[in-house]
Design a protein around this motif. Structure first.
Motif, PDB file in Angstrom:
ATOM      1  N   VAL A   4       5.070  -0.640   1.044  1.00 40.79           N
ATOM      2  CA  VAL A   4       3.836   0.121   1.009  1.00 40.79           C
ATOM      3  C   VAL A   4       3.762   0.984   2.272  1.00 40.79           C
ATOM      4  O   VAL A   4       3.962   0.470   3.375  1.00 40.79           O
ATOM      5  CB  VAL A   4       2.617  -0.818   0.937  1.00 40.79           C
ATOM      6  N   SER A   9      -0.824   7.065  10.550  1.00 42.90           N
ATOM      7  CA  SER A   9      -0.806   5.765  11.210  1.00 42.90           C
ATOM      8  C   SER A   9      -2.063   5.590  12.066  1.00 42.90           C
ATOM      9  O   SER A   9      -2.634   4.506  12.133  1.00 42.90           O
ATOM     10  CB  SER A   9       0.447   5.648  12.077  1.00 42.90           C
ATOM     11  N   LEU A  91      -6.420  -1.059   5.656  1.00 44.22           N
ATOM     12  CA  LEU A  91      -5.171  -1.578   5.100  1.00 44.22           C
ATOM     13  C   LEU A  91      -5.132  -1.396   3.592  1.00 44.22           C
ATOM     14  O   LEU A  91      -6.149  -1.545   2.912  1.00 44.22           O
ATOM     15  CB  LEU A  91      -5.032  -3.071   5.414  1.00 44.22           C
ATOM     16  N   GLN A 104       0.889 -10.084  -2.494  1.00 43.62           N
ATOM     17  CA  GLN A 104       0.339  -8.793  -2.107  1.00 43.62           C
ATOM     18  C   GLN A 104       1.218  -8.246  -0.990  1.00 43.62           C
ATOM     19  O   GLN A 104       1.456  -8.919   0.002  1.00 43.62           O
ATOM     20  CB  GLN A 104      -1.087  -8.944  -1.565  1.00 43.62           C
ATOM     21  N   PHE A 106       1.474  -5.535   1.895  1.00 41.56           N
ATOM     22  CA  PHE A 106       0.567  -4.712   2.685  1.00 41.56           C
ATOM     23  C   PHE A 106       1.303  -3.561   3.357  1.00 41.56           C
ATOM     24  O   PHE A 106       2.468  -3.685   3.735  1.00 41.56           O
ATOM     25  CB  PHE A 106      -0.101  -5.557   3.774  1.00 41.56           C
ATOM     26  N   GLY A 107       0.572  -2.476   3.541  1.00 43.98           N
ATOM     27  CA  GLY A 107       1.055  -1.391   4.366  1.00 43.98           C
ATOM     28  C   GLY A 107       0.724  -1.652   5.821  1.00 43.98           C
ATOM     29  O   GLY A 107       0.041  -2.630   6.141  1.00 43.98           O
ATOM     30  N   PRO A 108       1.179  -0.785   6.719  1.00 40.97           N
ATOM     31  CA  PRO A 108       0.943  -0.977   8.152  1.00 40.97           C
ATOM     32  C   PRO A 108      -0.457  -0.562   8.596  1.00 40.97           C
ATOM     33  O   PRO A 108      -0.830  -0.779   9.738  1.00 40.97           O
ATOM     34  CB  PRO A 108       1.996  -0.084   8.798  1.00 40.97           C
ATOM     35  N   GLY A 109      -1.217   0.005   7.700  1.00 43.56           N
ATOM     36  CA  GLY A 109      -2.587   0.354   8.026  1.00 43.56           C
ATOM     37  C   GLY A 109      -2.741   1.701   8.709  1.00 43.56           C
ATOM     38  O   GLY A 109      -1.791   2.282   9.243  1.00 43.56           O
ATOM     39  N   THR A 110      -3.953   2.207   8.652  1.00 38.84           N
ATOM     40  CA  THR A 110      -4.357   3.393   9.407  1.00 38.84           C
ATOM     41  C   THR A 110      -5.460   2.969  10.362  1.00 38.84           C
ATOM     42  O   THR A 110      -6.471   2.415   9.933  1.00 38.84           O
ATOM     43  CB  THR A 110      -4.899   4.507   8.489  1.00 38.84           C
TER      44      THR A 110
ATOM     45  N   TYR B  37      -1.363 -15.656   5.920  1.00 44.54           N
ATOM     46  CA  TYR B  37      -0.715 -14.384   6.182  1.00 44.54           C
ATOM     47  C   TYR B  37      -0.517 -14.234   7.685  1.00 44.54           C
ATOM     48  O   TYR B  37      -1.356 -14.667   8.493  1.00 44.54           O
ATOM     49  CB  TYR B  37      -1.568 -13.212   5.696  1.00 44.54           C
ATOM     50  N   SER B  42       2.717  -4.877  14.628  1.00 47.53           N
ATOM     51  CA  SER B  42       2.948  -3.723  13.754  1.00 47.53           C
ATOM     52  C   SER B  42       1.837  -3.540  12.730  1.00 47.53           C
ATOM     53  O   SER B  42       1.791  -2.522  12.039  1.00 47.53           O
ATOM     54  CB  SER B  42       4.284  -3.880  13.028  1.00 47.53           C
ATOM     55  N   ARG B  43       0.948  -4.501  12.612  1.00 49.89           N
ATOM     56  CA  ARG B  43      -0.224  -4.510  11.718  1.00 49.89           C
ATOM     57  C   ARG B  43       0.110  -4.858  10.267  1.00 49.89           C
ATOM     58  O   ARG B  43      -0.798  -5.061   9.473  1.00 49.89           O
ATOM     59  CB  ARG B  43      -0.974  -3.169  11.737  1.00 49.89           C
ATOM     60  N   GLN B  44       1.383  -4.901   9.915  1.00 49.03           N
ATOM     61  CA  GLN B  44       1.726  -5.132   8.511  1.00 49.03           C
ATOM     62  C   GLN B  44       1.617  -6.612   8.170  1.00 49.03           C
ATOM     63  O   GLN B  44       2.370  -7.437   8.672  1.00 49.03           O
ATOM     64  CB  GLN B  44       3.133  -4.624   8.231  1.00 49.03           C
TER      65      GLN B  44
END
Lengths: 115, 113
Positions: A4, A9, A91, A104, A106-110, B37, B42-44
């Motif tokens: 994802v 960023s 996220l 699920q 997840f992406g690294p988020g903004t 989790y 890196s926030r992921q």
């Protein structure tokens, strides 16, 4: 794609401006979430898309927030007239089937900062 | 209301030692799913481990295991032989089997060399 992805960023904006956050889910994943993560808080559910069904928008905090998912793939979260309390990490997550039986991703988020 | 509580904002562990992160939840459902989790800098978010409530056996994934106490509504994560790469925020999450997940506020784990 391999995972994802989210863009940008990081986003710094001035109070009152509109922002668009983008999420590219894993190819073939029919379901997509947006969450908000404020400092020191857990993940706050915002919106859920599943296939062609009507999205669950019950988590959107105000009518300044909206999201769409085009063609069952890319999703955009739009925040209009941003406020300082909108500052958070946003996220995105996608998955292929039932959330309790499939992971699920997840992406690294903004990270959004509203000045 | 369904809630997830992580009462430890921060924990520290010496490298190679064992640490346990706590999570309690409240639900009236009899069948549900629990998750841990990991969120590195890196926030992921990465899924560490999942547990189905109908299973009595505690889930295990390599160095990660859980202690699931259904009656007490407790779901703790044990990390054995801690490594520097385990340093992260850890979130406990619950779903009753719908698409709605409820996340705790997280525990920041520091691993000391």
């Amino acid at each position: 794609g391999a995972g994802v992805s989210q863009s940008p960023s990081n986003k710094v904006t001035e109070k009152g401006k509109d922002v668009e956050l983008r999420c590219d889910p894993i190819s073939g994943h029919t379901a997509l979430y947006w969450y908000r993560q404020s400092l020191g808080q857990g993940l706050e559910f915002l919106i859920y898309f599943q296939g062609n069904s009507a999205p669950d928008k019950s988590g959107l905090p105000s009518d300044r927030f909206s999201a769409e998912r085009t063609g069952g793939s890319v999703s955009t979260l739009t925040i209009q007239r941003t406020q300082q309390e909108d500052s958070a990490v946003y996220l995105c997550a996608s998955f292929q089937a039932a959330p309790h039986t499939d992971t699920q991703y997840f992406g690294p988020g903004t990270r959004l900062t509203v000045l | 209301a369904q809630t997830v509580t992580q009462s430890q904002p921060e924990m520290s562990v010496q490298e190679a030692e064992t640490v346990t992160l706590s999570c309690t939840y409240d639900t009236s459902e009899s069948d549900y799913y629990l998750f841990w989790y990991k969120q590195p800098p890196s926030r992921q978010m990465i899924l560490v481990i999942r547990q189905e409530a109908y299973k009595q056996q505690n889930a295990t994934e390599n160095r990660f295991s859980v202690n699931f106490q259904k009656a007490a509504k407790s779901f703790s994560l044990k990390i054995s032989d801690s490594q520097l790469g385990d340093a992260a925020m850890y979130f406990c999450a619950y779903t009753p089997g719908t698409y709605k997940y409820i996340f705790g506020t997280g525990t920041r784990l520091k691993v000391l060399a």
